[in-house]
Design a protein around this motif. Sequence first.
Motif, PDB file in Angstrom:
ATOM      1  N   ILE A 110       0.839  -1.292  -0.213  1.00 35.50           N
ATOM      2  CA  ILE A 110       0.169   0.323   0.638  1.00 35.50           C
ATOM      3  C   ILE A 110       1.025   1.402  -0.268  1.00 35.50           C
ATOM      4  O   ILE A 110       0.402   2.022  -1.119  1.00 35.50           O
ATOM      5  N   VAL A 111       2.495   0.937   0.490  1.00 33.48           N
ATOM      6  CA  VAL A 111       3.158   2.196   1.276  1.00 33.48           C
ATOM      7  C   VAL A 111       3.159   2.010  -1.201  1.00 33.48           C
ATOM      8  O   VAL A 111       3.976   3.665  -0.899  1.00 33.48           O
ATOM      9  N   GLY A 112       3.723   1.206  -1.209  1.00 37.31           N
ATOM     10  CA  GLY A 112       4.539   2.028  -2.834  1.00 37.31           C
ATOM     11  C   GLY A 112       3.453   1.753  -3.508  1.00 37.31           C
ATOM     12  O   GLY A 112       3.586   2.850  -4.635  1.00 37.31           O
ATOM     13  N   PHE A 113       1.745   2.137  -3.771  1.00 37.51           N
ATOM     14  CA  PHE A 113       1.321   2.344  -4.471  1.00 37.51           C
ATOM     15  C   PHE A 113       0.821   3.654  -3.861  1.00 37.51           C
ATOM     16  O   PHE A 113       1.049   4.294  -5.186  1.00 37.51           O
ATOM     17  N   LEU A 114       1.045   4.192  -3.291  1.00 38.02           N
ATOM     18  CA  LEU A 114       0.855   5.888  -2.401  1.00 38.02           C
ATOM     19  C   LEU A 114       2.510   6.141  -3.029  1.00 38.02           C
ATOM     20  O   LEU A 114       1.887   7.586  -3.725  1.00 38.02           O
ATOM     21  N   SER A 128       8.463  -7.099  -1.021  1.00 38.08           N
ATOM     22  CA  SER A 128       9.153  -6.136  -1.204  1.00 38.08           C
ATOM     23  C   SER A 128      10.138  -6.151  -1.885  1.00 38.08           C
ATOM     24  O   SER A 128      11.042  -4.812  -3.071  1.00 38.08           O
ATOM     25  N   VAL A 129       9.930  -7.656  -3.226  1.00 41.04           N
ATOM     26  CA  VAL A 129      11.310  -7.110  -4.674  1.00 41.04           C
ATOM     27  C   VAL A 129      10.518  -6.278  -6.354  1.00 41.04           C
ATOM     28  O   VAL A 129       9.670  -8.673  -5.589  1.00 41.04           O
ATOM     29  N   GLY A 130      10.035  -6.501  -6.325  1.00 47.12           N
ATOM     30  CA  GLY A 130      10.072  -6.802  -7.588  1.00 47.12           C
ATOM     31  C   GLY A 130       9.177  -4.888  -8.069  1.00 47.12           C
ATOM     32  O   GLY A 130       8.533  -5.596  -9.313  1.00 47.12           O
ATOM     33  N   GLY A 131       8.658  -4.354  -7.482  1.00 46.39           N
ATOM     34  CA  GLY A 131       8.027  -3.637  -7.217  1.00 46.39           C
ATOM     35  C   GLY A 131       6.445  -3.324  -8.363  1.00 46.39           C
ATOM     36  O   GLY A 131       5.619  -3.122  -8.139  1.00 46.39           O
ATOM     37  N   LYS A 132       5.925  -4.863  -7.424  1.00 47.14           N
ATOM     38  CA  LYS A 132       4.070  -4.463  -7.410  1.00 47.14           C
ATOM     39  C   LYS A 132       3.957  -4.619  -6.364  1.00 47.14           C
ATOM     40  O   LYS A 132       4.102  -3.989  -5.231  1.00 47.14           O
ATOM     41  N   THR A 133       3.190  -3.137  -6.593  1.00 43.54           N
ATOM     42  CA  THR A 133       2.102  -2.451  -5.384  1.00 43.54           C
ATOM     43  C   THR A 133       0.640  -2.758  -5.425  1.00 43.54           C
ATOM     44  O   THR A 133       0.178  -2.224  -6.623  1.00 43.54           O
ATOM     45  N   GLY A 134      -0.332  -2.307  -4.389  1.00 40.44           N
ATOM     46  CA  GLY A 134      -1.456  -2.265  -5.478  1.00 40.44           C
ATOM     47  C   GLY A 134      -3.077  -2.448  -3.650  1.00 40.44           C
ATOM     48  O   GLY A 134      -2.020  -2.839  -2.683  1.00 40.44           O
TER      49      GLY A 134
END
Length: 366
Positions: free
Chosen positions: A114-118, A142-148
């Motif tokens: 959720i913080v990555g998506f933010l 934490s690895v790979g860039g998928k957020t959501g």
Amino acid sequence: MSLRRIHIPTQSPYEVLIEPGLINNPQVIIETLNSTGAKRFVLISDDKLLALYAEPLCLALKQSGLTIDLVSFHANENTKTRETKVQLEDKLFKLACQRDTGLIALGGGITTDIVGFLAATYMRGIPVVYIPTTLLAMVDASVGGKTGVNTDHGKNTVGAFCQPSAVLIDPTVLSTLPKNIFCDGMAEVIKHALLADPELLALIENQSEAILNGDPNVLTPLIVRNVEIKRDFVIGDEQDKSLRQCLNLGHTIAHALEAESGFELSHGQAVAQGLILETAFGETLGITQNGLSERIRKVLAFYQLGELNIETIDSEKLITRMTHDKKNLDHKIHMVFIRDVGELLETKSITIDAAKLKKQLALIQN
């Protein structure tokens, strides 16, 4: 044990730093944060970690001269929503955060997702550094860039690809995890071994006591190897269109089981059950080596995973859930299979219609 650096050569490259005690090393953390180019930071933490890690870390970084604020939220699958993301965005606006702000995500996979998506969307994109505190987050989320975030239509159905600026992993924080949460992460570790490394699977089978006891001499290289496996699947397919989809082994059924349970079933338990069921399904189709599902069941049992009463599964409801899976193509359920440990199918995946799936699930149940 020395600091390990794993380079992730994605379109926006970054490093994963792994070292026992890293969370108590503000010098390395500040060097990493400064490399992002941000002038100030907001540490966003799972609220369960405030007293244990977030507040001490925030204080140490402030004392070292960093401009940093602390925000928390209650992280679970039912709060991993668009509404929670909006609440966090509003907190950033209240702090007058601009594009020179960087985020730090402290917590498990829900927090990094959720913080990555933010980070991907706030001011059209700001840097984010992950400090994962669960095994599942360390080796996978934490690895790979998928957020959501989750929606009523399924798990992780709204999100973005957004690589972090860095990932900082301290294996010693796993000692404070409840055993069931630690074991959840082993489902993803076992998945990686099944996909790419027979020797890793043998280690998981033979070193279960040392792993469960958190022996850093076993656990640290275990995490390193899993990050390397995840990296190798990601770098050639960042957008998840071909090879990377193999990482969904066990997940088509797992996500359906999670959703059907109202997320009462943990992700690790769901993935464990998905690995058993999808591999057994592959065996009935003549795709997967006979007996592999039983080997998987036994190794999962070492880590208190995979206990399953197939008779309690409503195949109709499960199939309905799977028809909404975001991996599906041409309105057909999309599932990943392996021939044996470390032996991927040449086509990487197979599409299966719901009628065939229902028939095969019935065979497994019987």
